[in-house]
Design a protein around this motif. Structure first.
Motif, PDB file in Angstrom:
ATOM      1  N   ASP A  47     -63.980 -26.544 -36.489  1.00 43.26           N
ATOM      2  CA  ASP A  47     -64.864 -27.639 -36.048  1.00 43.26           C
ATOM      3  C   ASP A  47     -65.586 -27.310 -34.743  1.00 43.26           C
ATOM      4  N   SER A  48     -64.900 -26.592 -33.867  1.00 40.84           N
ATOM      5  CA  SER A  48     -65.489 -26.346 -32.549  1.00 40.84           C
ATOM      6  C   SER A  48     -66.790 -25.551 -32.650  1.00 40.84           C
ATOM      7  N   ASP A  49     -66.897 -24.696 -33.670  1.00 41.14           N
ATOM      8  CA  ASP A  49     -68.139 -23.933 -33.828  1.00 41.14           C
ATOM      9  C   ASP A  49     -69.301 -24.869 -34.161  1.00 41.14           C
ATOM     10  N   VAL A  50     -69.012 -25.901 -34.936  1.00 46.47           N
ATOM     11  CA  VAL A  50     -70.041 -26.900 -35.239  1.00 46.47           C
ATOM     12  C   VAL A  50     -70.478 -27.598 -33.954  1.00 46.47           C
ATOM     13  N   TYR A  51     -69.500 -27.961 -33.128  1.00 47.67           N
ATOM     14  CA  TYR A  51     -69.829 -28.693 -31.898  1.00 47.67           C
ATOM     15  C   TYR A  51     -70.612 -27.817 -30.929  1.00 47.67           C
ATOM     16  N   LYS A  52     -70.211 -26.553 -30.830  1.00 47.76           N
ATOM     17  CA  LYS A  52     -70.953 -25.650 -29.936  1.00 47.76           C
ATOM     18  C   LYS A  52     -72.391 -25.496 -30.426  1.00 47.76           C
ATOM     19  N   TRP A  53     -72.521 -25.412 -31.746  1.00 43.02           N
ATOM     20  CA  TRP A  53     -73.873 -25.288 -32.294  1.00 43.02           C
ATOM     21  C   TRP A  53     -74.681 -26.547 -31.976  1.00 43.02           C
ATOM     22  N   HIS A 124     -57.183 -30.530 -29.102  1.00 43.18           N
ATOM     23  CA  HIS A 124     -57.913 -30.944 -27.898  1.00 43.18           C
ATOM     24  C   HIS A 124     -59.106 -30.032 -27.637  1.00 43.18           C
ATOM     25  N   TYR A 125     -58.934 -28.772 -27.973  1.00 42.53           N
ATOM     26  CA  TYR A 125     -60.033 -27.807 -27.792  1.00 42.53           C
ATOM     27  C   TYR A 125     -61.250 -28.270 -28.588  1.00 42.53           C
ATOM     28  N   CYS A 126     -61.030 -28.607 -29.844  1.00 44.43           N
ATOM     29  CA  CYS A 126     -62.142 -29.098 -30.666  1.00 44.43           C
ATOM     30  C   CYS A 126     -62.710 -30.395 -30.076  1.00 44.43           C
ATOM     31  N   PHE A 131     -67.020 -33.397 -27.124  1.00 44.85           N
ATOM     32  CA  PHE A 131     -67.486 -34.180 -25.977  1.00 44.85           C
ATOM     33  C   PHE A 131     -68.703 -33.510 -25.336  1.00 44.85           C
ATOM     34  N   GLN A 132     -68.614 -32.192 -25.176  1.00 43.53           N
ATOM     35  CA  GLN A 132     -69.735 -31.486 -24.546  1.00 43.53           C
ATOM     36  C   GLN A 132     -70.992 -31.590 -25.401  1.00 43.53           C
TER      37      GLN A 132
END
Lengths: 601, 601
Positions: A47-53, A124-126, A131-132
């Motif tokens: 999921d975090s890759d989606v958020y970073k994108w 939490h990382y995701c 949040f960012q």
């Protein structure tokens, strides 16, 4: 940077969305939302890759608005929103598959119970990356749908974690939520998020990871943050944690914590940072090593660690105004970070080695010997590069009551509102290729001071204004006071090749010099050597100062530098001349042998 | 070696049995036999530690017979026999738990189906160690119970694996079964075992491991053995495979295969071997690196890799008679191997670093900074050390039609039967502390040639017989022809301190020298430096030759060597004198900082 940012916006970000589709990240969200079938794919932090994108796309939209990008942001945000559970929890992979880092042999299908294995689950990382992303989307588009998702998740975290009755006392193995919560607190004005960030920072180093049966060093969980004197363990985790702690220290006015972070940063810079600004010297655990353990060939120097280093340095600069952090940021940004992405913007290094031997064997998709890759099974770096490039403008300047401080130099306009009125500056420079920075003041309230950073390497710099020139010392800020509309302030930085000698305790670099020019470290690539001369046969003549050799349009207009030396015995000790390239432009003509530290004997 | 062997027999081997009980290895066999309940413990290859211990105990019983040891061997052998399944299959962990390497988070409970995941299951690896143990027990005790178990398992493997209809085409991720099958073929005379060994060697490098979804480099499965030109991947796997291939080449008369192994060994020696004989430069994957990638601080140089290197070198020496292999064996044995065990015999290094910094952080049970350990979660090294020490006598001498060759020097008696009659030699020497080797011929048929190895470092050696002395060249065998009863042959080796310079392509050692004396590499330990001088502050004076400084009884009678140098600036450049210790004796006075390569500037 303009070309880098253009490549990022025009090619990398659209391409990134396709990768997220192809590798299953978006499908994972659809599966969690119940709108698609099948099994989730990829690492637990997919999921975090989606958020970073999303964050990258948002900043890019802010920089250079695009209907297509806005539509993409809305569509992907809607997928995220749909995957959120009723009580605010959101993690498609843990919810569907559990906390296994990667599925398949060698990795279990972990528990699907929430937060049951935080050292590895990245929940939490995701959340932090969400949040960012939400803050970026809100600022860039004014739309609040993703922020609402973030707030619901953050509220859920506030309820769930802490010292209160029935709350969970645990921390995520991979920091990032700390700085993200502070950003969310700033955006929303909700102090509970800052308090949770503070709690997460304070809870670290108190045995919580070890309670799950893991050694604490890797997770930066061996020593409480305010007691630590260095960085250790997994490099990205360590610097993300420190960046978050810096945010907490500033927002809570915690001078003791800030002082501890100063000590840690100084120790990192003196003993655990490559000349390229790269961080992390071990493949094993992607980790910092012991002090002065800085191998060139097996440097890990993960692209994400350089990004985290930039984030930490930036926060320390904001907190202290100390030029040492701007210098470190420049070194990391121009070298360790920029090398992580190709000039075309679409290919990435995960690992940023300082030395690749002739015929080195690429036994891993991350091996620098194999060249940059379009994506990785563990794809943390590519979207991290994207969000950094699209938000780069944010690292150039700051303001305070007295005026404007320029920390990094790039052509363009700076517009800020000070209490006394608006400041508008027009910056003209070919930095880093040339050292002249012309700042024309288009508007400024009276009494405005313009401060221009003089990098630590810039011995012999000068500041010119109204035909008057004065010498300015390296590692400081040159000030032009009381600037007015129409003023021209010119900073002259001595951008010319120089040799840099290593710390004698860095064994791998003993008997070597590195070539630097302005903020850039240079490298010798084997493709530039005469036929039959290997990069490891080259011995450079330290007493002949290298000279500029013109620009190379194939390398994005980079200035190349002529280095003279000889071929090492045995065999004929022929004189050898080679045009070195800026380290951030290496491996743009195919993979091959390369070195940064050049032997003198 | 006598003290080392005594410590091994008196303390390490009895202690080893207790560790096997404590860590569950013996319980695993009981559980598989159905005589105990509970769950199996430890790594998937836990059985192999039992077999290595049995082999060690057997050779030790042969060296120094003991009723207690014999009783232990019988008892443990009976546990092994009871765990065997009806059709000969034997692997307590895979049968009970499946092919997970280690249980718990980060590792799955793999499939319990036999041979379903050979890259990781170590089923052949365990079988190989059983075969070696069985051969040792049979030779040392004359009892055949364990050999019967081995033969039943080997027959089962012969039936199961191969190119025939219904047979499995697959190889184990961890070689060792190849050399073990050849040994079993020699012991039993059953050619099918040799044929299976040959098949396993030939099947390698043909995509079998990759078919399970793993990168092949780590498993030495990227290139067919007869086409490989170097060693790569996991170091222990690579050298075990090569040793097995050498056995196959010799037994099948395969000159092409032997030639390929010569090339690989030469490349390993020239580019991938530490000055200590250590093998494997990467923690990540416990692997060989690229050529000349030999970091001192992060050397892995696993104790087991040195053992495998000795086994390979010995087989190449037998196959070719080339002194280069005896030289390599000596370097590995005296340094990289011997450092792996404490002088007391009961504490082990898994990793044999060439450099530990002051205050280095031990973040792993294998970290040399933490000192030697009594056992490891992955306990491959301790029983491997035991079996090597108890079988060491087997590496000293060989025979051929012309006579006897002495390759390694230790005091004692050599008794062998040649076609023409018995040869009995009495060897008297204080090697490696002194260089005189006196060989008294007690019996020899006429025409016997005695060949004594002159090590490659022994520039200026001489051979004396009947008062007549002649110079003998280093890296050769000095021959005394037609020796007779009563002859005294004396080899004089110039054992004195010398500086060794590194290959200029080994970056980590550039600008350094190593201290050697005879076959031993020396190290400087921080505990021997003046107060306040760190090991990384020391700069040695290359032009002052180091000198002998007497023996140290606390270090097993080691000869220490006086090294002169200075403390590095900044700070006062005081003259410094330090007594270096033999590398194999370092860390016997507690853990601490140490280095082998000593900077000269």
């Amino acid at each position: 940077w303009a070309d880098r940012q253009a490549a990022n916006g025009e090619r990398a970000i659209p391409e990134g969305r396709r990768h997220l589709e192809e590798w299953g990240n978006l499908d994972n969200l659809r599966i969690a939302a119940g709108t698609a079938g099948g099994e989730v794919r990829g690492p637990v932090f997919a999921d975090s890759d989606v958020y970073k994108w999303l964050e990258a796309a948002a900043w890019e939209h802010g920089r250079s608005p695009s209907e297509q990008l806005l539509a993409d942001i809305r569509e992907v945000s809607a997928l995220v929103a749909a995957a959120q559970e009723e009580d605010g929890y959101l993690d498609s992979v843990v919810a569907e598959r559990g906390s296994a880092v990667e599925p398949g042999p060698g990795d279990p299908t972990g528990s699907r119970e929430r937060y049951s294995h935080l050292p590895w689950s990245h929940e939490h990382y995701c959340a932090g990356h969400l949040f960012q992303a939400a803050v970026a989307v809100t600022r860039a588009t004014g739309e609040r749908q993703l922020l609402d998702v973030a707030v619901r998740l953050a509220d859920h975290l506030v309820e769930t974690f802490g010292d209160g009755a029935g709350q969970v006392r645990d921390v995520d193995g991979h920091p990032v939520v700390e700085m993200a919560l502070v950003e969310l607190a700033r955006e929303t004005g909700d102090g509970r998020y800052l308090e949770l960030a503070r709690w997460f920072v304070e809870a670290r180093g108190r045995g919580l990871v070890a309670a799950h049966g893991h050694g604490p060093t890797y997770f930066s969980d061996r020593v409480p943050v305010r007691e630590a004197t260095t960085v250790e363990g997994h490099a990205v985790r360590a610097v993300y944690l420190a960046a978050g702690a810096a945010d907490v220290a500033v927002e809570t006015g915690d001078g003791e914590l800030l002082e501890a972070l100063r000590t840690q940063f100084a120790h990192m810079l003196a003993t655990k940072t490559y000349v390229t600004g790269g961080l992390g010297s071990r493949w094993d655990g992607e980790a910092f090593g012991d002090p002065h353990e800085l191998p060139s060939d097996r440097a890990y120097a993960e692209t994400c660690a350089a990004i985290g280093g930039v984030q930490w340095a930036w926060r320390m600069l904001l907190a202290t105004g100390d030029a040492v952090y701007a210098d470190a940021l420049e070194r990391m940004l121009f070298n360790g970070f920029a090398a992580g992405v190709s000039l075309s913007g679409e290919q990435y290094f995960y690992v940023n080695s300082l030395h690749v031997r002739s015929g080195a064997h690429a036994d891993h998709e991350r091996s620098p010997a194999g060249g940059r890759q379009t994506w990785f099974g563990c794809a943390c770096c590519p979207p991290n590069v994207m969000r950094t490039l699209s938000s780069l403008d944010g690292y150039l300047a700051t303001t305070d009551a007295r005026g404007v401080q320029l920390h990094q130099y790039a052509p363009g306009r700076v517009e800020v509102d000070l209490p006394g009125g608006r400041v508008r500056l027009d910056v003209e420079t070919r930095y880093p290729w040339a050292g002249t920075v012309r700042v024309r003041v288009e508007e400024a309230p009276s009494g405005t001071t313009l401060a221009l950073r003089v990098p630590a390497w810039a011995e012999g710099a000068s500041l010119r204004r109204d035909g008057h020139s004065e010498d300015v010392g390296p590692g400081t800020y040159a000030e032009a006071r009381d600037v007015r509309e129409g003023d021209l302030v010119e900073l002259e930085l001595p951008v010319r090749p120089r040799w840099t000698r290593p710390d004698p305790r860095v064994d791998d670099a003993r008997g070597c010099v590195a070539l630097e020019r302005g903020p850039l470290v240079y490298a010798v690539e084997e493709c530039d050597l005469p036929d039959g001369v290997l990069v490891d046969d080259l011995v450079v003549s330290e007493d002949e100062l290298p000279t500029d050799a013109g620009t190379d349009e194939d390398l994005g207009g980079a200035v190349r530098v002529r280095v003279r030396g000889r071929r090492r015995a045995p065999g004929p000790e022929d004189a050898v001349e080679v045009l070195a390239v800026p380290y951030p432009t290496w491996a743009n003509r195919g993979p091959g042998a390369m070195r940064v530290w050049l032997p003198t004997t």
